[in-house]
Design a protein around this motif. Structure first.
Motif, PDB file in Angstrom:
ATOM      1  N   ALA A   1       0.346  -1.022   0.091  1.00  0.00           N
ATOM      2  CA  ALA A   1       0.195   0.309  -0.291  1.00  0.00           C
ATOM      3  C   ALA A   1       0.727   1.205  -0.029  1.00  0.00           C
ATOM      4  O   ALA A   1       0.674   2.413  -1.236  1.00  0.00           O
ATOM      5  CB  ALA A   1      -0.683  -0.158   0.885  1.00  0.00           C
ATOM      6  N   GLY A   2       1.919   1.038   1.113  1.00  0.00           N
ATOM      7  CA  GLY A   2       2.568   2.411   1.340  1.00  0.00           C
ATOM      8  C   GLY A   2       3.560   2.876  -0.708  1.00  0.00           C
ATOM      9  O   GLY A   2       3.467   4.030  -1.142  1.00  0.00           O
ATOM     10  N   GLU A   3       3.750   1.281  -0.810  1.00  0.00           N
ATOM     11  CA  GLU A   3       4.253   1.932  -2.664  1.00  0.00           C
ATOM     12  C   GLU A   3       3.317   2.069  -3.020  1.00  0.00           C
ATOM     13  O   GLU A   3       3.610   3.076  -4.134  1.00  0.00           O
ATOM     14  CB  GLU A   3       5.724   0.723  -2.919  1.00  0.00           C
ATOM     15  CG  GLU A   3       6.240   0.674  -3.992  1.00  0.00           C
ATOM     16  CD  GLU A   3       7.320  -0.456  -4.515  1.00  0.00           C
ATOM     17  OE1 GLU A   3       7.522  -0.879  -5.000  1.00  0.00           O
ATOM     18  OE2 GLU A   3       7.331  -1.228  -3.412  1.00  0.00           O
ATOM     19  N   ILE A   4       2.364   2.016  -3.557  1.00  0.00           N
ATOM     20  CA  ILE A   4       1.681   2.116  -4.452  1.00  0.00           C
ATOM     21  C   ILE A   4       1.273   3.722  -3.973  1.00  0.00           C
ATOM     22  O   ILE A   4       0.683   4.263  -4.940  1.00  0.00           O
ATOM     23  CB  ILE A   4       0.038   1.328  -4.767  1.00  0.00           C
ATOM     24  CG1 ILE A   4       0.494  -0.420  -4.977  1.00  0.00           C
ATOM     25  CG2 ILE A   4      -1.060   1.817  -5.439  1.00  0.00           C
ATOM     26  CD1 ILE A   4      -0.432  -1.311  -4.622  1.00  0.00           C
ATOM     27  N   ALA A   5       0.401   3.078  -2.720  1.00  0.00           N
ATOM     28  CA  ALA A   5       0.469   4.679  -2.923  1.00  0.00           C
ATOM     29  C   ALA A   5       1.342   6.432  -3.172  1.00  0.00           C
ATOM     30  O   ALA A   5       1.442   7.186  -3.847  1.00  0.00           O
ATOM     31  CB  ALA A   5       0.550   5.182  -1.441  1.00  0.00           C
ATOM     32  N   GLU A   6       2.895   6.033  -2.235  1.00  0.00           N
ATOM     33  CA  GLU A   6       3.880   6.778  -3.078  1.00  0.00           C
ATOM     34  C   GLU A   6       3.771   7.277  -4.995  1.00  0.00           C
ATOM     35  O   GLU A   6       3.898   7.848  -5.276  1.00  0.00           O
ATOM     36  CB  GLU A   6       5.002   5.848  -2.538  1.00  0.00           C
ATOM     37  CG  GLU A   6       6.700   6.799  -3.372  1.00  0.00           C
ATOM     38  CD  GLU A   6       7.901   6.726  -2.606  1.00  0.00           C
ATOM     39  OE1 GLU A   6       8.319   7.334  -3.278  1.00  0.00           O
ATOM     40  OE2 GLU A   6       7.681   5.367  -1.669  1.00  0.00           O
ATOM     41  N   ALA A   7       4.050   5.601  -5.726  1.00  0.00           N
ATOM     42  CA  ALA A   7       3.531   6.211  -6.909  1.00  0.00           C
ATOM     43  C   ALA A   7       2.496   6.425  -7.707  1.00  0.00           C
ATOM     44  O   ALA A   7       2.615   7.547  -8.965  1.00  0.00           O
ATOM     45  CB  ALA A   7       3.346   4.274  -7.760  1.00  0.00           C
ATOM     46  N   ILE A   8       1.216   6.771  -6.681  1.00  0.00           N
ATOM     47  CA  ILE A   8       0.354   6.922  -7.631  1.00  0.00           C
ATOM     48  C   ILE A   8       0.122   8.826  -6.944  1.00  0.00           C
ATOM     49  O   ILE A   8       0.050   9.620  -8.086  1.00  0.00           O
ATOM     50  CB  ILE A   8      -1.469   6.841  -6.562  1.00  0.00           C
ATOM     51  CG1 ILE A   8      -1.514   5.315  -7.270  1.00  0.00           C
ATOM     52  CG2 ILE A   8      -2.067   7.557  -6.904  1.00  0.00           C
ATOM     53  CD1 ILE A   8      -2.483   4.424  -6.115  1.00  0.00           C
ATOM     54  N   ARG A   9       1.411   9.083  -5.936  1.00  0.00           N
ATOM     55  CA  ARG A   9       1.172  11.184  -5.683  1.00  0.00           C
ATOM     56  C   ARG A   9       1.835  10.996  -7.069  1.00  0.00           C
ATOM     57  O   ARG A   9       2.045  12.422  -7.195  1.00  0.00           O
ATOM     58  CB  ARG A   9       1.705  10.499  -4.072  1.00  0.00           C
ATOM     59  CG  ARG A   9       0.882  10.304  -3.346  1.00  0.00           C
ATOM     60  CD  ARG A   9       1.301  10.599  -1.846  1.00  0.00           C
ATOM     61  NE  ARG A   9       1.368  12.028  -1.827  1.00  0.00           N
ATOM     62  CZ  ARG A   9       0.805  12.445  -1.143  1.00  0.00           C
ATOM     63  NH1 ARG A   9      -0.610  11.900  -0.284  1.00  0.00           N
ATOM     64  NH2 ARG A   9       0.625  13.893  -0.562  1.00  0.00           N
ATOM     65  N   ASP A  10       3.291  10.547  -6.642  1.00  0.00           N
ATOM     66  CA  ASP A  10       4.026  11.076  -8.553  1.00  0.00           C
ATOM     67  C   ASP A  10       2.989  11.004  -9.615  1.00  0.00           C
ATOM     68  O   ASP A  10       3.380  12.169 -10.006  1.00  0.00           O
ATOM     69  CB  ASP A  10       4.998   9.826  -8.510  1.00  0.00           C
ATOM     70  CG  ASP A  10       6.274   9.951  -7.131  1.00  0.00           C
ATOM     71  OD1 ASP A  10       5.732  11.211  -5.979  1.00  0.00           O
ATOM     72  OD2 ASP A  10       6.824   9.485  -6.569  1.00  0.00           O
ATOM     73  N   PHE A  11       2.065  10.444  -9.758  1.00  0.00           N
ATOM     74  CA  PHE A  11       1.491  10.244 -11.073  1.00  0.00           C
ATOM     75  C   PHE A  11       0.751  11.116 -11.544  1.00  0.00           C
ATOM     76  O   PHE A  11       0.946  11.822 -11.999  1.00  0.00           O
ATOM     77  CB  PHE A  11       1.107   8.473 -11.004  1.00  0.00           C
ATOM     78  CG  PHE A  11       0.078   9.278 -12.249  1.00  0.00           C
ATOM     79  CD1 PHE A  11       0.846   9.231 -13.156  1.00  0.00           C
ATOM     80  CD2 PHE A  11      -1.759   8.126 -12.246  1.00  0.00           C
ATOM     81  CE1 PHE A  11      -0.273   8.373 -14.527  1.00  0.00           C
ATOM     82  CE2 PHE A  11      -1.918   8.405 -13.221  1.00  0.00           C
ATOM     83  CZ  PHE A  11      -2.007   8.107 -15.072  1.00  0.00           C
ATOM     84  N   LEU A  12      -0.440  11.771 -10.228  1.00  0.00           N
ATOM     85  CA  LEU A  12      -1.203  11.992 -10.203  1.00  0.00           C
ATOM     86  C   LEU A  12      -0.859  13.868 -10.097  1.00  0.00           C
ATOM     87  O   LEU A  12      -1.401  14.713 -10.397  1.00  0.00           O
ATOM     88  CB  LEU A  12      -2.309  11.584  -9.058  1.00  0.00           C
ATOM     89  CG  LEU A  12      -3.084  10.341  -9.415  1.00  0.00           C
ATOM     90  CD1 LEU A  12      -4.166  10.579  -7.782  1.00  0.00           C
ATOM     91  CD2 LEU A  12      -3.394  10.472 -10.644  1.00  0.00           C
ATOM     92  N   ALA A  13       0.500  13.619  -8.973  1.00  0.00           N
ATOM     93  CA  ALA A  13       1.179  15.694  -9.794  1.00  0.00           C
ATOM     94  C   ALA A  13       0.961  16.050 -10.716  1.00  0.00           C
ATOM     95  O   ALA A  13       1.012  17.067 -11.091  1.00  0.00           O
ATOM     96  CB  ALA A  13       2.393  15.306  -8.813  1.00  0.00           C
ATOM     97  N   THR A  14       1.143  15.306 -12.002  1.00  0.00           N
ATOM     98  CA  THR A  14       1.635  15.391 -12.943  1.00  0.00           C
ATOM     99  C   THR A  14      -0.185  15.798 -13.872  1.00  0.00           C
ATOM    100  O   THR A  14       0.034  16.075 -15.160  1.00  0.00           O
ATOM    101  CB  THR A  14       1.864  14.849 -14.084  1.00  0.00           C
ATOM    102  OG1 THR A  14       1.453  13.634 -14.110  1.00  0.00           O
ATOM    103  CG2 THR A  14       3.783  14.718 -13.387  1.00  0.00           C
ATOM    104  N   VAL A  15      -1.501  14.989 -13.095  1.00  0.00           N
ATOM    105  CA  VAL A  15      -2.567  15.438 -14.025  1.00  0.00           C
ATOM    106  C   VAL A  15      -3.253  16.740 -13.490  1.00  0.00           C
ATOM    107  O   VAL A  15      -3.251  17.113 -12.965  1.00  0.00           O
ATOM    108  CB  VAL A  15      -3.015  14.257 -13.738  1.00  0.00           C
ATOM    109  CG1 VAL A  15      -4.623  14.469 -13.733  1.00  0.00           C
ATOM    110  CG2 VAL A  15      -2.163  12.733 -13.825  1.00  0.00           C
ATOM    111  N   GLU A  16      -3.726  16.773 -15.140  1.00  0.00           N
ATOM    112  CA  GLU A  16      -4.865  17.837 -14.780  1.00  0.00           C
ATOM    113  C   GLU A  16      -6.272  17.313 -14.745  1.00  0.00           C
ATOM    114  O   GLU A  16      -6.930  16.244 -15.316  1.00  0.00           O
ATOM    115  CB  GLU A  16      -4.313  18.709 -16.462  1.00  0.00           C
ATOM    116  CG  GLU A  16      -3.606  19.549 -16.855  1.00  0.00           C
ATOM    117  CD  GLU A  16      -3.658  20.848 -17.834  1.00  0.00           C
ATOM    118  OE1 GLU A  16      -4.784  20.710 -18.096  1.00  0.00           O
ATOM    119  OE2 GLU A  16      -3.100  20.566 -18.181  1.00  0.00           O
ATOM    120  N   PHE A  17      -7.175  17.916 -13.396  1.00  0.00           N
ATOM    121  CA  PHE A  17      -8.310  17.907 -12.779  1.00  0.00           C
ATOM    122  C   PHE A  17      -9.567  18.713 -13.623  1.00  0.00           C
ATOM    123  O   PHE A  17      -8.855  19.824 -13.760  1.00  0.00           O
ATOM    124  CB  PHE A  17      -8.806  17.364 -11.515  1.00  0.00           C
ATOM    125  CG  PHE A  17      -7.894  16.413 -11.120  1.00  0.00           C
ATOM    126  CD1 PHE A  17      -8.737  15.049 -10.245  1.00  0.00           C
ATOM    127  CD2 PHE A  17      -6.424  15.991 -10.490  1.00  0.00           C
ATOM    128  CE1 PHE A  17      -8.024  14.319  -9.652  1.00  0.00           C
ATOM    129  CE2 PHE A  17      -5.978  14.563 -10.051  1.00  0.00           C
ATOM    130  CZ  PHE A  17      -6.178  14.029  -9.844  1.00  0.00           C
TER     131      PHE A  17
END
Length: 288
Positions: A272-288
Motif C-alpha cells: 500500500a505504501g509503495e502504491i500510494a507513493e507511485a499514485i501521488r507522483d503520477f497524479l501530481a502531473t495530471v490536470e483535473f
C-alpha cells in the motif's frame, strides 16, 4: 480532520450504494473501484495515504460489501448493469471529473465509464485491472467454459472460486511472505460471500465476464483516441491477470506507465505504501 474517513449510503435509482470518503471536499477526486470478491474495505490502507491532497471516494459495487444486493429477480447481475449503477452513482454524488483506480472487476466497470464519458476521466490507475486478452491466465479456463456452455455442470464447477480457502489463496498467492497479509480482508470477504444468495450473484457475474472481453477492442479504441494518463501498477505474481496485461496498455496509449511489484493479486495488502507513493507522483502531473 481531512483524512478522517466517513461512511455513507446513497440511493441510486433504487439501489442503495455504500461508499467511504475522505479528503478535502474541494480536492481533486479519485474514485476507487474494487474487485471480486472484495469491497471498498480493500482500500482501507490506501485512502489515508491520499486523503491529505485528494478527495477519495470508494464505493461498494451492487451485490458487494455494504451496498444493496437486490434479488436476482429484480436486478440482472451483468457488468453493464453494475457499470450503469456506478455511473449514476458518480452523478448522484456530484463527480464531474475524476481519476479512477480500477482493480479486477473495477476495471471493466471503470473502463465502461471512461469510454462512455471520456471528458470526465482525468487519469486511470489500473492495479491488476485487465483490458487485454494476453492478460488473462489459464486460470480463467473454467470460467471460459461456462461462457461457451451455460450448463448446470459448468456453473456448479465455478463454486470452487467461492470457497473460503480460495479467497485466502487469492490474497496470499504470489506474496513474498503470506504472513504479511492481514486476515482482516479475506475474513470480511468470506463473510460477504456467505450471505444467502451471494453465491448465485457471483456465479451470474462469472458467466457475464465474457462481455468484458468482448468490449476489449472498444476499450483499446478509447485508449488510442483519448490517451488518458494511465498508471498500471501491478502485482506481477497475480494468478489471474498476467503482467502482459499491464504491459499491453502501452501499445494503445503513449501516456501509459507500467510498474510491476513483487506481490500477488491483492497488491494493496502488501504494498500500500509503495502504491500510494507511485499514485501521488503520477497524479501530481495530471490536470483535473
Amino acid at each position: 480532520m481531512r483524512d478522517a474517513v466517513t461512511y455513507r449510503s446513497v440511493d441510486v435509482d433504487g439501489v442503495d450504494v455504500f461508499y467511504r470518503e475522505a479528503g478535502p471536499e474541494d480536492g481533486p477526486v479519485v474514485l476507487l473501484l474494487h474487485g471480486f470478491p472484495s469491497a471498498s474495505h480493500m482500500f482501507r490502507d490506501l485512502i489515508p495515504r491520499l486523503a491529505d491532497r485528494y478527495r477519495v471516494i470508494a464505493s461498494d459495487l451492487p451485490g458487494f460489501g455494504q451496498s444493496a444486493m437486490p434479488d436476482r429477480s429484480e436486478f440482472d447481475y451483468t457488468f453493464d448493469n453494475v457499470a450503469r449503477v456506478i455511473d449514476r452513482f458518480t452523478e448522484v454524488v456530484g463527480l464531474d471529473r475524476f481519476a479512477v483506480y480500477v482493480f479486477d472487476y473495477g476495471a471493466p466497470t471503470g473502463f465502461r465509464l471512461a469510454a462512455a464519458h471520456p471528458e470526465r476521466i482525468a487519469a486511470i490507475i489500473s492495479q491488476n485491472g485487465n483490458a487485454y486478452e494476453e492478460g488473462l491466465s489459464d486460470g480463467w479456463a473454467p470460467i471460459r467454459a461456462y461462457w461457451k456452455d451455460r450448463s448446470a455442470a459448468n456453473r456448479e464447477a465455478l463454486r470452487a472460486f467461492l470457497a473460503p480457502e480460495t479467497t485466502v489463496w487469492q490474497y496470499t498467492h504470489g506474496t513474498p511472505d503470506p504472513a504479511s497479509v492481514s486476515p482482516d480482508g479475506y475474513t470480511l470477504d468470506n463473510h460477504y460471500l456467505a450471505r444467502a444468495g451471494a453465491d448465485e450473484v457471483q456465479l451470474d457475474l462469472f458467466g457475464d465476464y465474457g462481455t468484458n472481453v468482448d468490449l476489449y477492442p472498444s476499450f483499446h479504441a478509447y485508449f488510442r483516441a483519448h490517451t488518458p494518463p494511465l498508471l498500471a501498477v501491478w502485482g506481477r505474481n497475480d494468478p489471474f491477470f498476467l503482467p502482459a496485461g499491464a504491459e499491453a496498455f502501452t501499445r494503445d496509449n503513449p501516456n501509459a506507465q507500467v510498474r510491476l511489484l513483487d506481490t500477488g493479486h491483492f497488491a494493496l495488502e502488501t504494498h500500500a505504501g509503495e502504491i500510494a507513493e507511485a499514485i501521488r507522483d503520477f497524479l501530481a502531473t495530471v490536470e483535473f
